[in-house]
Design a protein around this motif. Structure first.
Motif, PDB file in Angstrom:
ATOM      1  N   MET A  10       0.836  -1.209   0.000  1.00  0.00           N
ATOM      2  CA  MET A  10       0.000   0.000   0.000  1.00  0.00           C
ATOM      3  C   MET A  10       0.864   1.249   0.000  1.00  0.00           C
ATOM      4  N   ALA A  65       0.969   4.005  -3.101  1.00  0.00           N
ATOM      5  CA  ALA A  65       0.568   5.400  -2.868  1.00  0.00           C
ATOM      6  C   ALA A  65       1.594   6.384  -3.424  1.00  0.00           C
ATOM      7  N   GLU A  66       2.830   5.902  -3.607  1.00  0.00           N
ATOM      8  CA  GLU A  66       3.899   6.775  -4.105  1.00  0.00           C
ATOM      9  C   GLU A  66       3.935   6.862  -5.628  1.00  0.00           C
ATOM     10  N   THR A  70      -4.152   7.557  -7.290  1.00  0.00           N
ATOM     11  CA  THR A  70      -4.736   8.573  -6.415  1.00  0.00           C
ATOM     12  C   THR A  70      -5.024   8.014  -5.022  1.00  0.00           C
ATOM     13  N   GLU A  71      -5.910   7.025  -4.946  1.00  0.00           N
ATOM     14  CA  GLU A  71      -6.265   6.505  -3.629  1.00  0.00           C
ATOM     15  C   GLU A  71      -5.856   5.043  -3.483  1.00  0.00           C
ATOM     16  N   VAL A  72      -5.443   4.675  -2.290  1.00  0.00           N
ATOM     17  CA  VAL A  72      -5.040   3.301  -1.979  1.00  0.00           C
ATOM     18  C   VAL A  72      -5.656   2.940  -0.634  1.00  0.00           C
ATOM     19  N   TYR A  73      -6.541   1.956  -0.637  1.00  0.00           N
ATOM     20  CA  TYR A  73      -7.228   1.580   0.603  1.00  0.00           C
ATOM     21  C   TYR A  73      -7.096   0.095   0.861  1.00  0.00           C
ATOM     22  N   GLY A  74      -7.161  -0.278   2.125  1.00  0.00           N
ATOM     23  CA  GLY A  74      -7.375  -1.672   2.442  1.00  0.00           C
ATOM     24  C   GLY A  74      -8.774  -2.066   1.969  1.00  0.00           C
ATOM     25  N   ASP A  77      -5.853   8.482 -11.672  1.00  0.00           N
ATOM     26  CA  ASP A  77      -6.343   9.847 -11.857  1.00  0.00           C
ATOM     27  C   ASP A  77      -7.049  10.068 -13.194  1.00  0.00           C
ATOM     28  N   ARG A 121      -2.675   9.885   2.594  1.00  0.00           N
ATOM     29  CA  ARG A 121      -2.700   9.449   3.987  1.00  0.00           C
ATOM     30  C   ARG A 121      -1.592  10.085   4.818  1.00  0.00           C
ATOM     31  N   TYR A 148      -8.672   9.972   3.592  1.00  0.00           N
ATOM     32  CA  TYR A 148      -8.131   8.941   4.479  1.00  0.00           C
ATOM     33  C   TYR A 148      -8.549   9.160   5.930  1.00  0.00           C
TER      34      TYR A 148
END
Lengths: 423, 423
Positions: free
Chosen positions: A310, A314-315, A320-324, A347, B348, B375
């Motif tokens: 994750m 995210a880098e 754009t978004e990274v979630y569990g 994006d 985040r 987040y």
């Protein structure tokens, strides 16, 4: 034709009440129909019926589609009035709890009743027409007479005693990759209504072949929206109340040279976790549209690699978004049993894929236009008449969703009745 | 103490009905109270009352806060039951249509009635207690007796004939940067209820001083949640039905050396548009909490630079979403008159600021923890008892929002009544 007196009658579906209309009512979902397409076509003067409708006080707003912004989850939300967490279809394609991956085209994937099935069961004739056959059996769930333009040449409509759809329409059905497949779907709905109706509630779901290939204001888009507008005129002349929305928007996702702007997620993570596996929920039978490249993906990783994966994702520029997975179920209102280990969005100008090897580099689409992320979440919500003042007051300034279109159309034109929209 | 018989009585606010409870009811908003804080405190064994409550079948779910995930918009959503698009408060701070920038602490910023003001007007005694005085006048809107622990030493509660809050509580009020300011707010609510009640509906809003400074499971967090749990026990013993939620979550936003991970938006765009101006809606009087650095910003640019500015911002690592102002109003359910030219969210672990020069580099917070983005949007939603089966059926699997907490608590414990939650 006679219409049964349905004044005051209501049907309850998934906790919401819908007034049974006293005249025929249709919702048309323009697949990939971002507002910018309508605006460009209106500006170009090719949608006189829509223009006049709006000049007459019709309601036009912008609302949100479901995430991920794909066809199946949104069509199911529109016909059930509830989010994927409730109806159970979070994508066109998913990895299920047994570890298998499958297209979510089976009626068994749908956990909620459609508004149409409840109307049909209450004795009010309904019809679902879809350009893409992949939606036909989902829309038929609960006994809704359903047909597709894709397979109109081989389908019958037994409920209405129609043996040949193409004979009824009066011309052969176009191929699903023909820009006229959507217009044909609209023609089927009206032809069945005229031949075997009156129908109470009709649903017509188009295809985004044109939107995947051409931007707003292009020649092909103009032709498409002009053909749409002609049919809109037919429905209005027939006395229909008409609702229009979209399942998702559409954005260019390519470099200046036309090559797709892709982040290959398995390649990004392969050295961290050789077992990484990516599932692309845009996947469907219409690969010419998007090559399975959209702006949302599920990533499956070894448990102890998840946090690191994750962080790394995210880098990556363009992500754009990274979630569990469970976090994403809360965030996007998704069914908890069909989420991956990690949810990834990309994006406005970027798609996510599996690996360079998986996506045949020689066959990648040029000038890719696609969807699936937040940036394709804003869609038009249009109703052919002014909303009743009491209803409008509750809608204005409240969040609008494409899944409320049946509420607007069935409850919004009829004066004071309970409104649950917009909480 | 006698309680008036309110069986079957309802109050309508902002289009929703709320049952008047037959016993005292309190909602507690834990400022910055991400679920992870509750989980860590439960694991550490310092919340026996919450543990027993959950073991007894209390409802605990996770839902979404409003975006941007700041204190004022979320407190207003929780007390009104509607999103910022309706209640009119999209941040702690905003640039208004006249070009001025101001804190959104004035009751005139609030366009919707609070549930409490409607109860109060219907003759059911209410009270709003806030740790942070900045919320006091907003919560008082419409005649709700309101007090803050921050200024408890100088405020009176005329409605209940209370001349000294601190005398009533029996000890001096802590400073707003003291970890006990929240516990003191909880004590005020119960003390007023005992002295001048019974109260029907109480709202207690805490402060996130602790959450801004320490992560879940830290010594300070444990002390905070232990003190919270003791007061929870007091409310339960007093016969209160208790709802608990949070206005937003909280995440670490700093580098390994403790320095904040900031993207200075004006610096990013200065060469493109020397007139660029950034408004940070986290801004409030409590700068020790966050140094005005959060994960959401409004950018104002010269009109013909907007597209280029949006493109450039989307490329900056750590920035997640970039929307046009009106697009963001649709996306985040915000009032259209208080959005900037461009909306920016960050990830985040990253915050956005104005410029290196604007934020005194020598005074930057170390070990910054902050909020404002997606987040920090996931929050707990807890009700002290099992939900009625009929109500639970409509809640399960549906999107949960912190703004539904009063619906859950007032309508969810009382059997069959209309439910609008989760559409």
């Amino acid at each position: 034709m006679t219409t049964r007196d349905t004044t005051g009658e209501r049907v309850t579906v998934n906790g919401s009440e819908y007034a049974v209309p006293t005249r025929p009512t249709v919702v048309i979902t323009v697949d990939g129909g971002a507002t910018s397409y309508f605006s460009a076509a209106l500006d170009a003067g090719v949608m006189p019926n829509l223009r006049d409708m709006l000049a007459g006080g019709a309601f036009m707003g912008e609302g949100l589609s479901e995430m991920p912004s794909f066809t199946n989850p949104n069509n199911m939300s529109i016909v059930t009035g509830v989010p994927p967490a409730v109806h159970g279809v979070p994508g066109n394609y998913a990895r299920t709890e047994d570890g298998a991956e499958r297209l979510l085209n089976e009626p068994s994937a749908l956990r909620a009743d459609s508004i149409h099935s409840a109307f049909q069961a209450a004795g009010h004739p309904t019809l679902a027409v879809t350009a893409k056959d992949k939606l036909r059996r989902l829309l038929a769930h609960g006994g809704v007479p359903s047909v597709s333009s894709e397979r109109a040449h081989e389908l019958r409509l037994e409920a209405y005693g129609i043996d040949s759809i193409t004979d009824l329409v009066g011309r052969p059905n176009p191929h699903i990759y023909d820009w006229e497949a959507s217009a044909y779907a609209m023609d089927i709905g009206l032809a069945v209504h005229r031949a075997a109706g009156p129908l109470t509630l009709v649903y017509v779901s188009l295809t985004d072949y044109v939107q995947h290939h051409q931007p707003p204001g292009s020649a092909l888009a103009s032709r498409f929206y002009q053909a749409f507008d002609v049919r809109l005129g037919h429905y209005l002349a027939e006395g229909f109340a008409v609702g229009i929305t979209a399942d998702h928007g559409m954005n260019a996702k390519h470099h200046a040279d036309g090559s797709p702007r892709v982040i290959y997620l398995e390649d990004e993570l392969a050295d961290l976790d050789p077992k990484v596996h990516v599932v692309l929920p845009i996947t469907d039978p219409y690969t010419a549209h998007h090559g399975s490249l959209g702006s949302f993906a599920w990533v499956y990783v070894t448990a102890d690699k998840r946090a690191a994966a994750m962080e790394r994702l995210a880098e990556v520029p363009g992500i754009t978004e990274v979630y569990g997975g469970q976090e994403s179920a809360v965030m996007f209102e998704l069914p908890r049993n069909l989420v991956g280990d990690i949810a990834v969005t990309s994006d406005r100008g970027t798609v996510v894929g599996r690996s360079r090897v998986f996506h045949d580099q020689a066959a990648l689409p040029s000038g890719l236009r696609s969807h699936g992320g937040r940036y394709e979440q804003v869609v038009p919500v249009i109703v052919s008449e002014p909303l009743a003042p009491g209803y409008l007051a509750t809608v204005q300034g409240r969040p609008l969703r494409n899944r409320y279109i049946h509420d607007l159309l069935l409850n919004g034109l009829r004066g004071p009745c309970h409104v649950g929209v917009g909480r």
